[in-house]
Design a protein around this motif. Structure first.
Motif, PDB file in Angstrom:
ATOM      1  N   TRP A   7       0.800  -1.231   0.000  1.00 22.23           N
ATOM      2  CA  TRP A   7       0.000   0.000   0.000  1.00 22.23           C
ATOM      3  C   TRP A   7       0.826   1.270   0.000  1.00 22.23           C
ATOM      4  CZ3 TRP A   7       0.920   2.924   4.210  1.00 22.23           C
ATOM      5  CH2 TRP A   7       1.189   2.303   5.456  1.00 22.23           C
ATOM      6  N   LEU A  10       0.777   3.043  -3.335  1.00 20.38           N
ATOM      7  CA  LEU A  10      -0.496   3.537  -3.897  1.00 20.38           C
ATOM      8  C   LEU A  10      -0.565   5.068  -3.870  1.00 20.38           C
ATOM      9  CD1 LEU A  10      -3.007   1.074  -2.229  1.00 20.38           C
ATOM     10  CD2 LEU A  10      -2.389   1.151  -4.633  1.00 20.38           C
ATOM     11  N   ASP A  13      -5.098   9.192  -2.820  1.00 19.42           N
ATOM     12  CA  ASP A  13      -6.551   8.986  -2.726  1.00 19.42           C
ATOM     13  C   ASP A  13      -6.903   7.515  -2.531  1.00 19.42           C
ATOM     14  OD1 ASP A  13      -5.531   8.621  -5.249  1.00 19.42           O
ATOM     15  OD2 ASP A  13      -7.369   9.155  -6.302  1.00 19.42           O
ATOM     16  N   GLN A  14      -6.095   6.614  -3.106  1.00 23.45           N
ATOM     17  CA  GLN A  14      -6.379   5.174  -2.918  1.00 23.45           C
ATOM     18  C   GLN A  14      -6.020   4.735  -1.496  1.00 23.45           C
ATOM     19  OE1 GLN A  14      -4.893   2.649  -6.063  1.00 23.45           O
ATOM     20  NE2 GLN A  14      -5.589   4.060  -7.642  1.00 23.45           N
ATOM     21  N   GLU A  17      -8.765   5.272   1.015  1.00 23.12           N
ATOM     22  CA  GLU A  17      -9.918   4.349   0.963  1.00 23.12           C
ATOM     23  C   GLU A  17      -9.507   2.920   1.299  1.00 23.12           C
ATOM     24  OE1 GLU A  17     -13.048   5.388  -2.244  1.00 23.12           O
ATOM     25  OE2 GLU A  17     -11.119   5.769  -3.191  1.00 23.12           O
ATOM     26  N   HIS A  18      -8.254   2.724   1.659  1.00 22.18           N
ATOM     27  CA  HIS A  18      -7.724   1.365   1.855  1.00 22.18           C
ATOM     28  C   HIS A  18      -8.390   0.695   3.041  1.00 22.18           C
ATOM     29  CE1 HIS A  18      -4.750  -1.869   1.899  1.00 22.18           C
ATOM     30  NE2 HIS A  18      -4.380  -1.426   0.703  1.00 22.18           N
ATOM     31  N   SER A1484      -3.698   6.534 -14.068  1.00 18.42           N
ATOM     32  CA  SER A1484      -3.939   7.400 -12.914  1.00 18.42           C
ATOM     33  C   SER A1484      -3.845   8.875 -13.289  1.00 18.42           C
ATOM     34  CB  SER A1484      -2.947   7.081 -11.801  1.00 18.42           C
ATOM     35  OG  SER A1484      -1.657   7.454 -12.218  1.00 18.42           O
TER      36      SER A1484
END
Length: 1965
Positions: A7, A10, A13-14, A17-18, A1484
């Motif tokens: 992670w 990432l 923004d991702q 929301e993880h 992206s």
């Protein structure tokens, strides 16, 4: 994904929301840093987080939540888009943050709420916090209350709306939780700071202990007002001020800021109580009961309910009637008091909503004041005072005046006292003169009443009025009061002031001069000369009327000059004494001598004495009394009499002549006015007295005296004098009522001279009063009425003359500018209605009649209505008092029987005419229910209601209708009929109003609801009325009102508001003030003035007519420099109405008339706007005569002339129309000769209306209009006339549709396809629709037009018209065939465009070249090439037209533009690896790039420049530039779209700064240069896009306007450099194809600039020079296909017919060069051409190849030797990238990666010149190293074998180093090439193909023609021929592995392959 390293990579923004909380925590931390770092509040980066912010605050993990809240706070503070998230985020804070145990979380949650308030979202935050108060969790409730308290404390009560908070506050005091109660207490204390005692009533019912605690806290609060300490973003100026004050020391406020506190009305904070349902059920029975105790019970129960301070609105009609009955008729005074208290309670609780019932109750209360008992009187006073506050004095004035003459003194006294109390609540604006005048008149009568209490009350009322509106306003009404009474009025006005009055007795005239003298000071009194006595006393003493003089001497003097003198009568003795002081003794002695000569001598001495006398010392009354001394006015000698009359005039002119003096002489003057010898002098004396004492008073006295006599001569001459005096003095103040009866007497006289004089007087009065004057004489005999009408007709259209004489007082006051008079003038329009004698019909409206109207049987109801109608018609004019009739009629408006509803409406119309302005007080009771009837389902009922409404509004004006909530309540009803009728009515009325009540704002929410109504008509009407609402309320208020709408609705409404803002009408100007007093107001009501009749109508009209004839010889147009430009500017700035209507309304006509008055001769304007059409014909005749001589002035007024003619198009008179068309033909011929070109402004206000007439039923008219349209194209570009005609084809009139279509066909024939706007495809589709029309003539016209297109562009027409039904298509084909048979006239047709080209420039827009600024829409050849998506072509033109003309439908453009900005999906050969890492990275950022690119095409220059700067930043950094890959076409499309926007719109917009445009151009060119310096990106541009790109750049180079800009030359040089860069760096195939198509289009377009084609050809020549270097990389098949298409459109003979031979030479050179470089092989590259045998190209190529013989073969062999490649074995490098792309796809996939690497290795071995760098460059570092490792491993495996392979065939294969050196300099990247099928075979033989699936060549995908299928078929046929050889090979080599393949003898294999290929080729040929 459990691993941290996963992670961590990432995007932020991702992470947010993880599912792992640590990832989210990390995401929030990074987001916080990012939010603090982004400087631009409008950055697109914010948009990514819009949907995430709620998750930030509702985070489930407590640790992460704190960070999430910090990040959310930073987002709200910094992001421009944060407002969109308010609702969801605050809701999340309330439910998920306020319940947290951590104080920090709650604090952050509250901070977020307050930050939302700061960014203007207070309402939404407050709603969410109030919802939180209902939560079951007490922690949440406490936090919500605390946050509300903080918000109020920091932002103040203006931003935090207190009403909803106060509403829920008492409930919080009842909570079981102590924390909630404590917090509520703190909130209550905070609210009290802001609104003080207004908070007490809402909290009166809370627990007494709590209330006591609150009281204690409230007492401790500081008395000073609280101040706002935190400010909204829009309040930064206040913030700066606040900070400045803080810096200076906190409390040192300068007092300039208004105090915000205590302004809240407690009533507003209260909750309304519904009482109707709570009333006792038997109330109405009990109230009628015989026992007084039962009635008392009912009233007591009601009184409890009415004590509620705020009562819910409802229908209180029955209740009010019941209470009124008790007050009026109940014998028990206690019950009367109770009922009065109930009425007072109702009025107080309902406020304005009770106003409807006020008119019914007040007369009853006033009548009841006859009661003597104090408690009853007090209750009635309280009731009437409370009722007064619900209505206006104007509405009650009729009722009050009705009781002022009552015999009972108590009633009169209480009415006066009520007036006194009412006046205190009034201001100058709410107590206008029209209301005050009749009330003062009534009060003055009461001043003389016998009862002292009545007199005192009247004095008090008058004094209060004087105090409220000032003495200046009241004094004119008090003229008849004597000195004592007037002073008493003043005393009541200023009984508390130290006010003294100086009394001056000057020669027997008592004058007053008031001064404020402080009581402490010693009073200094000026001494006066002879006969002057002074005395001083407080103002209680007797005084005469005067005006206060200020301390300044100058002003005091002016005041004394302008005083109206009033004096008491003097005794004969005093008069003789005074006269003796100023006249010689002999003069006085001879006055009554018996000898006439002595009397004459006495008169002469008298005259001399008067002439030399000091006017301040002249005792006027004494002098005129001496003249009246025996024989006085009975003087028999005419000479003495003449002298005597002359002296009267002198005294009146020179002295302080009072009405008392005038009364002495008037009788004598009237007696002599008819005398033949003395009449003239008598009239002169009367006029002088008129000047001294005012004409209205003098005239009234004189006329009444004349008609008291029997002498007809005197009567006639008096009327004649009055007629003349009215013209000299004007009409101001004339009491018409006083004359009417006398005039009627005169009309009935037997003497004809008297009748004639009366009629002449009426004629003069008509000049000032207009048509209403006739109402007084409708009962006269028909013969007499005919004479009156004839006199009125004679005066019709004449303006009243400006006054030449003035009353002395008025003349002096004129210097001060008496504004009060102006107000009276404004009200003057209705004065005439007030003068009509009215009947009171209230006694006829009996209770029996009212019960009849409400009966259950409809027949009886009808009888009742019939009776009412007859009562009104008999009375003719009625007073406003009509008893209970309004409530009875209101009930019938909702009758189930529609016939009765219509009858009621007709009665209401009758009532409007009969009652006049008095109708105002019935608007609420009866007018509003008429609006309700507009919701009826029957059209005839609605029509009747609308007529009634109009009739009422004529009498009442609009103010009463718009006041209060009634209108908005009506609009709340969800009835589509009602809504559309009301909105339509408002859209008609609002534009005519100069001001509206503020209550109009209440209708706005309902208006917004109507904008989204399900019914289309309602939406349409709402959109129509929107600009008129905005005109009065302003855009800001309207947009603020959208705050309460849902987001979707708000966006929609805001877009409509923006459109409405553009067409918002200007407010009507204030009426011009003429010098003649009230006549100015009157003149605007009359029809437009016409030239006076020129017959023998007396001397003056004749003289005037003569003057007019002299004027006509002068110029008819006045040349005013820049006047037209000023008008255009005003219309653009919306200062005047845009000339855009379906039918012309009055305001358009008035506006045009005003504009024309400045530059047209006055007589011509009068003729042009005369109601007689013959005057119009005459005026046009004169304009035709002067057209040549005044051509320059005509052009300067052209816009107004054309506008006036558009008005004539709406006339039905054919004579005028034919004259109009005749003039227009001459006008356009003249304009053409003068080489004038219509502006956009002139065309749009004329052409659409001219096109209306093309559908006229008369052939002769249609013919003329068509002729004018043809001439129009010579002075206005045909391409701009085209859209107007297209609009005309949408008409419902079939003749108009047909004629417009025929005209379109003519335009296309004459000017070519480029005339079709917005694009040929769009236009042709719209035209083709009409082929299926029901009307034969329309069908034929549409077919003819399409045939005209076919004649211009051939078969391409079928593509342009789109899909047609079979029937329509067969009709079209048949028509085309028929037209083809008639085409021998082709040569003639060819010459037609040439002829028009001589008349016009080749560009249909080029008629504007003389004035480049106006050339808004000019653009060169429009491509109709199918490679550009049609939606895209449409878009550009729609955008251009949207900027150019407001009348286009913007919704469509908006929609298309959004589609346009999506990424364009043109197939393109992007050779890029499919590395998963790279794709993730790419996706992206794709959305960001898309967004930025979309902004490049923005209509806003700054937005576009910012977007270009962002892209430039990316392009300048090589490591970042790769992200643009895949977006090149999209970016280029946006760029050339912006270029077109600049060219067509920005350059033509004079308001824009040219430096901004230059900056935008520079950014565009800079970006393009950066882009085209990177070959890898430049080659991504597809052919269609390159074509449009080149079109845009070449157009820019040719734009003459650019040179006018500073540094314009530098800009053009930059464009030149860019074009060269594009030619060099683009994909060579694509750019050559693009140039060929562009050349073809520019040659097809007859209207294109020849320079354009020339530059395109120069580019092609440059490309031809590059061909020797690029021949191996270009796709010859594609280029030859484009050449083939070019030659289809331009066969050889057609090419030769062109004016220039350069196109022909260019094409020859291109083909020769290609043949020279490729030899006979070129014939193998015709695979994409269908029916190649029929192609002119193939024949040409064969000839060229044959002609060049073996020369090219030898050369090509030599060339091949150089590179070491055998001709057959040489492989076209253009296909290389296809293979490499396949190989890299395999490497990128998991299954085939090994196989892909092997193929890549073998490929590199075989074609070592292949450049794989471009493919690797766009991939990640990891992927590149992976490929390199793989290739090294394979190389090490087969190193030895590879060497054998290379050394074995040196003749066939090239050494690696030579290849490198030979090709690397030419090409860095290899793109799709030609011999795809051959390569396939070779690869299969060598075992390189692991799939048998065939793929069409990429070149076919790229081609714009549908040739894919045919080329694929050819490929498959070739492969089938090779099947046999492939099988043979497979038998020889068992294994497919490349290694085994290489171990066999390569030379033998290749020789074999060569032979087979030769064999295949020979078979083909």
């Amino acid at each position: 994904m459990g691993d941290d390293s996963e992670w961590m990579k990432l995007p932020i923004d991702q992470k947010c929301e993880h599912k792992v909380w640590k990832a989210r925590l990390n995401g929030y931390e990074e987001a916080l840093k990012l939010f603090q770092r982004i400087e631009d509040e409008k950055s697109p980066e914010w948009g990514k987080y819009l949907g995430l912010i709620k998750k930030f605050v509702t985070e489930s993990n407590a640790v992460a939540q704190l960070k999430g809240l910090e990040a959310a706070l930073a987002f709200v503070e910094n992001a421009h888009v944060a407002g969109k998230t308010t609702g969801e985020v605050v809701s999340g804070v309330v439910t998920k943050v306020f319940n947290q145990p951590k104080a920090r979380a709650k604090e952050l949650g509250a901070d977020i709420c307050l930050m939302y308030i700061e960014i203007e979202k207070a309402e939404v935050v407050q709603d969410e916090l109030l919802k939180g108060l209902d939560n079951k969790n007490p922690k949440i409730v406490v936090a919500c209350i605390e946050t509300l308290r903080r918000a109020l404390s920091e932002f103040g009560s203006k931003i935090v709306t207190l009403k909803p908070v106060v509403k829920v506050l008492p409930k919080q005091f009842e909570s079981r939780e102590k924390a909630v109660r404590d917090e509520a207490k703190l909130l209550a204390v905070e609210i009290y700071k802001w609104i003080r005692d207004a908070l007490r009533p809402p909290l009166q019912n809370i627990n007494s202990v709590q209330l006591k605690e609150l009281e204690e806290e409230w007492v401790k609060l500081p008395s000073g007002p609280p101040k706002q300490s935190r400010f909204l973003r829009s309040q930064q100026d206040l913030k700066a001020k606040f900070e400045q004050q803080q810096a200076q020391g906190g409390d040192q406020s300068d007092g300039t800021e208004p105090e915000p506190q205590y302004s809240v009305d407690p009533y507003e904070l209260l909750e309304a109580v519904e009482i109707l349902s709570k009333m006792p059920k038997d109330f109405y029975e009990k109230i009628e009961a015989k026992k007084w105790q039962e009635r008392k019970e009912a009233l007591e129960a009601l009184e409890v309910l009415t004590k509620n301070p705020k009562i819910e609105n409802g229908d209180y009609g029955d209740l009010v009637r019941a209470l009124k009955k008790v007050v009026g008729k109940d014998a028990n005074v206690m019950l009367v008091s109770l009922a009065a208290k109930c009425l007072a309670g109702l009025a107080t609780g309902l406020r304005k909503k009770f106003g409807t019932y006020a008119g019914h109750v007040v007369p009853t209360i006033l009548e009841k004041f006859k009661e003597k008992k104090p408690q009853v009187v007090q209750a009635l006073q309280e009731a009437i005072d409370a009722i007064f506050l619900t209505t206006t004095l104007q509405n009650l004035s009729e009722d009050i005046l009705a009781v002022m003459d009552n015999k009972n003194p108590s009633i009169k006294q209480q009415a006066s006292l009520f007036l006194a109390r009412s006046f205190k609540h009034c201001t100058q604006s709410t107590l206008p003169k029209s209301v005050l005048k009749p009330l003062c008149a009534a009060l003055i009568k009461q001043v003389n009443d016998s009862a002292p209490e009545v007199r005192d009350a009247a004095f008090e009322a008058l004094g209060t009025a004087m105090k409220v509106v000032g003495e200046k306003a009241v004094n004119p009404f008090l003229a008849d009061l004597d000195k004592l009474k007037l002073d008493k009025v003043r005393m009541s006005k200023r009984q508390r002031r130290g006010m003294y009055t100086v009394y001056l007795l000057v020669n027997g005239v008592v004058l007053t001069s008031e001064s404020y003298i402080p009581e402490s000071s010693g009073v200094k009194v000026p001494s006066r000369c002879v006969h002057t006595c002074l005395f001083l006393q407080p103002s209680a003493g007797p005084s005469k009327k005067g005006k206060p003089a200020s301390a300044a001497g100058g002003k005091a003097k002016k005041a004394s000059d302008s005083k109206e003198v009033a004096e008491s009568e003097l005794s004969p003795e005093v008069c003789e004494d005074l006269a003796a002081g100023v006249l010689p003794a002999s003069c006085l002695q001879q006055l009554d001598s018996a000898n006439w000569k002595e009397r004459l001598a006495s008169m002469e001495e008298f005259q001399k004495a008067v002439e030399t006398m000091d006017q301040t010392q002249m005792p006027c009354q004494a002098l005129v009394r001496m003249l009246a001394k025996k024989p006085g006015w009975k003087e028999t000698n005419f000479q003495v009499m003449q002298m005597k009359l002359h002296i009267v005039a002198l005294v009146a002119q020179r002295g302080q002549f009072s009405k008392t003096s005038a009364s002495v002489v008037l009788d004598g003057l009237v007696d002599k006015v008819g005398d033949v010898k003395c009449g003239g002098n008598a009239k002169a004396a009367l006029t002088a007295i008129g000047e001294a004492c005012s004409l209205p008073w003098t005239a009234e006295q004189v006329v009444s005296m004349a008609f008291a006599q029997k002498n007809p001569k005197n009567q006639a001459e008096t009327l004649n004098w009055l007629s003349n005096a009215m013209k000299e003095f004007g009409f101001t103040g004339i009491n018409v009522k006083a004359f009417i009866n006398n005039v009627k007497t005169a009309l009935a006289a037997t003497n004809p001279a008297v009748r004639t004089a009366a009629i002449t007087l009426l004629g003069v009065m008509f000049l000032y009063m207009g048509a209403p004057l006739r109402m007084f004489f409708e009962d006269e005999k028909p013969a007499l009425l005919a004479q009156i009408d004839a006199e009125f007709e004679k005066m019709q259209g004449q303006s009243p003359p400006a006054p030449s004489r003035f009353t002395k007082k008025a003349a002096a006051a004129a210097d001060d500018g008496d504004e009060g008079e102006e107000q009276e003038e404004d009200a003057g329009g209705q004065d005439i209605m007030d003068l009509l004698p009215r009947t009171d019909i209230s006694d006829k409206i009996t209770s029996d009649l009212v019960s009849k109207i409400g009966d259950k049987n409809w027949k009886i109801r009808k009888e009742g209505l019939d009776e009412v109608a007859s009562i009104i018609s008999e009375a003719k004019f009625i007073t406003a008092n009509v008893g209970e009739l309004p409530m009875a009629l209101k009930g019938r408006l909702s009758d189930s029987n529609k016939i009765l509803v219509q009858q009621t409406l007709s009665i209401l119309q009758q009532l409007a005419t009969a009652m006049g302005p008095g109708l105002k007080q019935h608007v609420k009771a009866l007018g509003i229910p008429v609006i309700t009837v507009l919701g009826d389902s029957k059209p005839n009922v609605r029509a009747a209601a609308l007529t009634t409404l109009q009739a009422w509004v004529e009498q009442t004006g609009m103010k009463e209708w718009l006041e209060g909530e009634d209108l908005s309540e009506e609009l709340k009803r969800e009835n589509p009929f009602l809504r559309q009728e009301v909105l339509g009515w408002l859209s008609e009325k609002l534009p005519t109003l100069r001001t509206v009540p503020g209550d109009l704002m209440l209708c706005v929410p309902q208006l917004y609801t109507c904008l989204e109504d399900r019914n289309g008509d309602v939406r349409k009407k709402a959109q129509d009325v929107l600009p008129t609402f905005m005109m009065h309320l302003g855009y800001d208020k309207m947009s603020k009102a959208t705050g309460k709408l849902k987001p979707a609705s708000k966006d929609q409404v805001m877009s409509m508001l923006e459109k409405a803002r553009a067409v918002m009408p200007a407010k009507p100007a204030a009426p011009a003030k003429a010098g003649g007093g009230k006549e100015s107001g009157r003149a605007c009501c009359n029809p437009p003035p016409h030239p006076p009749p020129q017959g023998p109508a007396g001397k003056k009209p004749a003289a005037k007519g003569l003057k007019d004839d002299e004027d006509k010889s002068g110029p008819i147009f006045i040349l005013i420099p820049n006047a037209k430009e000023q008008r255009i500017k005003e219309e653009k700035q919306l200062k005047i109405l845009k000339w855009n209507f379906i039918t012309p309304r009055d305001e358009y006509v008035e506006q045009l008339k005003t504009q024309m008055s400045t530059c047209f001769a006055k007589w011509l304007t009068d003729e042009l706007f005369h109601f007689d059409f013959q005057r119009h014909v005459k005026a046009i005749g004169v304009m035709m005569e002067r057209l040549e001589s005044e051509s320059e002035a005509t052009i300067s007024c052209l816009d107004l002339i054309l506008k006036w003619f558009t008005l004539r198009f709406f006339d039905t008179n054919t004579t005028v129309l034919m004259k109009v068309l005749e003039y227009l033909k001459l006008l356009f011929s003249m304009l053409n000769r003068e080489d004038y070109h219509l502006t956009e402004y002139e065309a749009t206000s004329f052409v659409p209306y001219l096109i209306l007439k093309v559908g006229e039923s008369k052939d002769v008219v249609r013919k003329d209009v068509r002729a004018i349209l043809t001439m129009l194209c010579k002075v206005y570009p045909a391409s701009k006339v085209f859209p107007f005609l297209m609009e005309g084809t949408k008409s419902k009139n079939s003749k108009q549709r047909a004629e417009c279509l025929e005209e379109l066909g003519c335009l296309i024939e004459g000017y070519g396809m480029n005339v079709c706007q917005p694009t040929p495809a769009k236009s042709l589709k719209d035209i083709a629709v009409h082929i299926g029309d029901r009307d034969t003539s329309v069908r034929n016209a549409a077919l003819n037009t399409v045939v005209a297109v076919y004649n211009v562009c051939g078969d391409q027409v079928y593509k342009l018209i789109g899909n047609l039904s079979e029937k329509d298509m067969s009709m079209l084909e048949e028509r085309i065939k028929r037209s083809a048979k008639k085409t021998p006239a082709a040569p003639a047709k060819q010459s037609a465009p040439e002829r028009t080209q001589k008349e016009h420039p080749t560009n249909p827009n080029a008629t504007f070249l003389r004035k480049p600024v106006e050339n808004k829409n000019a653009h060169h050849g429009e491509s109709s090439h199918p490679s550009i998506p049609k939606q895209f072509q449409l878009d550009l033109d729609m955008i251009e037209r949207d900027h150019g003309r407001v009348s286009e439908l913007p919704d469509l453009v908006q929609h298309q533009l959004d589609e346009l900005l999506e990424p364009i999906t043109i197939p393109e050969p992007k050779m890029r690896s499919v590395s998963p890492h790279f794709d993730d990275l790419h996706n992206s950022t794709a959305s960001t790039i898309n967004f930025v690119i979309s902004q490049v095409a923005s209509g806003d220059i700054n937005t576009s420049i910012q977007a270009l700067a962002q892209i430039d930043e990316v392009l300048r950094q090589e490591d970042k530039a790769e992200v643009m890959s895949g977006h090149i076409d999209q970016f280029l499309i946006a760029t050339f779209m912006q270029l077109r926007l600049i060219y067509n719109t920005h350059m033509a917009d004079e308001r824009l700064d040219k430096k901004d445009i230059f900056k935008l151009y520079s950014c565009i060119i800079g970006n393009m240069l950066s882009l085209f310096s990177m070959e890898s990106l430049a080659r991504d541009a597809s052919m269609g896009v390159l074509k449009d790109m080149m079109h845009g750049l070449i157009t820019l180079m040719l734009d003459g306007r650019v040179e006018d800009i500073e540094d314009g030359q530098q800009l053009i040089r930059s464009v030149n450099l860019l074009v060269v860069r594009v030619l060099e760096k683009s994909d060579q195939t694509n750019i050559i194809s693009a140039l060929l198509v562009l050349l073809q289009d520019s040659l097809v377009t007859t209207a294109g600039s020849p320079m354009f084609s020339e530059l395109v050809m120069k580019c092609l020549w440059r490309m031809i020079r590059f061909l020797p270097e690029t021949i191996n990389t270009i796709n010859l098949d594609r280029i030859l296909l484009d050449v083939h298409n070019f030659m289809k459109v331009f066969p050889k003979e057609k090419l030769k017919q062109l004016k220039s031979d350069v196109p022909h030479r260019t094409l020859k050179t291109l083909l020769h060069t290609l043949c020279k470089l490729t030899g006979a092989k070129i014939l193998d590259h015709l695979s994409m051409i269908e029916n190649r045998n029929e192609s002119e190209l193939e024949a040409y190529l064969r000839r060229t190849v044959k002609h060049s013989g073996n020369l090219s073969g030898v050369k090509s062999d030599r060339g091949n030797e150089k590179t070491g490649l055998h001709p057959d074995d040489r492989m076209s490098k253009a296909k290389v990238s296809d293979i490499l792309s396949e190989i890299f796809k395999k490497i990128g996939s998991k299954e085939n990666t090994k196989e892909g690497l092997t193929e890549l290795y073998e490929y590199k071995q075989k074609y070592s010149d292949a450049d794989v760098e471009p493919f690797l460059k766009n991939t990640s570092q990891f992927f590149q190293s992976y490929v390199e490792r793989g290739l090294r491993m394979i190389e090490s495996e087969r190193e030895g074998k590879t060497r054998i392979q290379t050394s074995a065939g040196t003749t066939n294969l090239i050494p690696q180093h030579s290849l490198d050196s030979g090709l690397s300099s030419n090409n860095e990247e290899l793109k799709p090439a030609v011999y795809y099928e051959r390569l396939k075979i070779l690869r299969q033989r060598q075992g390189l193909e692991n799939t048998t699936r065939q793929r069409p060549p990429i070149s076919s995908l790229l081609s714009s023609k549908p040739s894919v299928a045919s080329s694929t078929d050819m490929l498959q046929s070739k492969l089938s021929q090779l099947k046999e050889s492939r099988e043979l090979y497979r038998q020889e080599h068992n294994s497919h592995s490349p290694t085994h393949g290489r171990s066999a003898s390569p030379a033998a294999n290749l020789d074999d392959l060569k032979k087979r290929l030769e064999r295949i080729k020979s078979k083909q040929q």
